[in-house]
Design a protein around this motif. Structure first.
Motif, PDB file in Angstrom:
ATOM      1  N   SER A 177       1.008  -1.056  -0.042  1.00  0.00           N
ATOM      2  CA  SER A 177      -0.571   0.227  -0.003  1.00  0.00           C
ATOM      3  C   SER A 177       1.338   1.203  -0.195  1.00  0.00           C
ATOM      4  CB  SER A 177      -1.194  -0.035   1.144  1.00  0.00           C
ATOM      5  OG  SER A 177      -0.326   0.173   2.094  1.00  0.00           O
ATOM      6  N   LYS A 178       0.225   2.203  -0.575  1.00  0.00           N
ATOM      7  CA  LYS A 178       0.956   3.482   0.147  1.00  0.00           C
ATOM      8  C   LYS A 178       1.942   4.101   1.103  1.00  0.00           C
ATOM      9  CE  LYS A 178      -2.610   5.849  -2.223  1.00  0.00           C
ATOM     10  NZ  LYS A 178      -3.485   6.915  -2.902  1.00  0.00           N
ATOM     11  N   THR A 179       0.599   3.795   2.470  1.00  0.00           N
ATOM     12  CA  THR A 179       1.158   3.894   3.634  1.00  0.00           C
ATOM     13  C   THR A 179       2.461   3.051   3.863  1.00  0.00           C
ATOM     14  OG1 THR A 179      -0.865   4.390   3.853  1.00  0.00           O
ATOM     15  CG2 THR A 179       0.706   4.188   6.002  1.00  0.00           C
ATOM     16  N   GLU A 180       2.667   1.650   3.652  1.00  0.00           N
ATOM     17  CA  GLU A 180       2.947   0.905   3.322  1.00  0.00           C
ATOM     18  C   GLU A 180       4.775   1.470   3.022  1.00  0.00           C
ATOM     19  OE1 GLU A 180       0.536  -3.440   4.022  1.00  0.00           O
ATOM     20  OE2 GLU A 180       1.838  -2.698   2.586  1.00  0.00           O
ATOM     21  N   VAL A 182       5.474   4.481   1.678  1.00  0.00           N
ATOM     22  CA  VAL A 182       6.455   5.083   2.447  1.00  0.00           C
ATOM     23  C   VAL A 182       7.371   5.027   3.987  1.00  0.00           C
ATOM     24  CG1 VAL A 182       6.144   7.409   3.802  1.00  0.00           C
ATOM     25  CG2 VAL A 182       4.706   7.255   1.520  1.00  0.00           C
ATOM     26  N   ALA A 183       6.319   4.102   4.667  1.00  0.00           N
ATOM     27  CA  ALA A 183       7.340   3.349   5.825  1.00  0.00           C
ATOM     28  C   ALA A 183       7.943   2.546   5.306  1.00  0.00           C
ATOM     29  CB  ALA A 183       6.212   2.952   6.444  1.00  0.00           C
ATOM     30  N   GLU A 195       9.444  12.171   2.507  1.00  0.00           N
ATOM     31  CA  GLU A 195       8.300  13.400   3.093  1.00  0.00           C
ATOM     32  C   GLU A 195       8.638  13.225   1.360  1.00  0.00           C
ATOM     33  OE1 GLU A 195       9.835  15.270   5.764  1.00  0.00           O
ATOM     34  OE2 GLU A 195       8.682  14.448   7.210  1.00  0.00           O
ATOM     35  N   ALA A 198       6.367  11.403  -1.446  1.00  0.00           N
ATOM     36  CA  ALA A 198       5.209  11.711  -1.290  1.00  0.00           C
ATOM     37  C   ALA A 198       4.440  12.848  -1.286  1.00  0.00           C
ATOM     38  CB  ALA A 198       4.755  11.623   0.738  1.00  0.00           C
ATOM     39  N   GLU A 241      -0.868   0.895  -6.216  1.00  0.00           N
ATOM     40  CA  GLU A 241      -1.924   0.530  -5.312  1.00  0.00           C
ATOM     41  C   GLU A 241      -3.585   0.046  -5.423  1.00  0.00           C
ATOM     42  OE1 GLU A 241      -3.647   0.716  -0.349  1.00  0.00           O
ATOM     43  OE2 GLU A 241      -2.930   2.200  -1.186  1.00  0.00           O
TER      44      GLU A 241
END
Length: 251
Positions: A177-180, A182-183, A195, A198, A241
């Motif tokens: 996912s996008k969240t995963e 970036v993390a 950052e 993103a 995603e």
């Protein structure tokens, strides 16, 4: 993490959504015009963000320790132009550097429906489809994790390797996912790089041959209502995603 044959340049090229795939943390602006017969012209401005530019330099030196630390273009317009000039559907390319991390130039596309066409991708698997009917027509651009690495490889010989080093699902095909994502970037390269990725965006404006009657994924503008504008978070392009699909019909 394996980075193969990476030179001191990024595989960041441009071609609108009608034709742009960009390497990570590269912000871009594209203006394009499409003829009724299917040819097109576009102008491009693209630049790497500061922390990502520094990261590319560091990765390049890992692969070529003897390379000079300064004096070379990090985003190499001439090299990218040479790769694009050999890609399917491209008539001519003129790209140059305005700084070591920024390029500008023009691209002429002979036939948009053959632009960056991968032979085994036909029908719904094709990156771009173009249909004309009388004075009207329909343009569709699709991008997913299956198509993306093949299209990227046509843009620059280093593009897939570069994106793989940045762990982008657009190159690796990994289901993140996008969240995963970036993390993951934050854990490997730090908060600053995460950052920048993103926050980077791709902006494109495309003038079509007639007034736009329907649009998906963008907005209509211009006095004659024939301009489609797209404002795309780079993160959407890198992670995919959700498969991206943009469609414009005109009269």
């Amino acid at each position: 993490m394996k980075i193969k044959n990476m030179k001191k340049k990024a595989g960041c090229g441009g071609l609108l959504v009608l034709a742009v795939m960009l390497a990570a943390s590269c912000s871009a602006r594209v203006n394009a015009a499409l003829s009724q017969e299917g040819s097109g012209n576009l102008s491009l401005q693209a630049n790497l963000e500061p922390r990502t530019a520094a990261l590319i330099q560091a990765l390049s030196r890992l692969n070529n320790p003897s390379a000079p630390a300064t004096g070379k273009n990090i985003l190499d317009g001439r090299s990218i132009g040479a790769s694009l000039g050999a890609a399917p559907g491209v008539q001519s390319v003129s790209l140059s550097n305005v700084s070591p991390v920024a390029i500008t130039g023009t691209i002429a596309v002979a036939q948009v429906d053959s632009f960056l066409a991968v032979p085994e991708n036909q029908g719904r698997g094709r990156f771009i489809t173009y249909q004309k009917s009388g004075s009207g027509g329909r343009f569709t651009a699709r991008l997913n994790r299956e198509i993306s690495p093949k299209v990227m490889a046509l843009l620059s010989p280093d593009a897939v390797d570069y994106l793989s080093a940045l762990m982008a699902p657009a190159a690796t095909g990994e289901a993140l996912s996008k969240t995963e994502y970036v993390a993951l970037v934050r854990s490997v390269y730090g908060r600053g790089i995460a950052e920048e990725i993103a926050g980077a965006r791709v902006w494109a404006a495309v003038d079509f041959p007639g007034p736009i009657s329907a649009i998906r994924g963008g907005t209509v503008s211009g006095a004659s209502k024939n301009r489609a504008e797209f404002d795309i978070p780079l993160l959407d392009l890198l992670v995919l995603e959700t498969p991206l699909e943009y469609e414009v019909s005109w009269n």
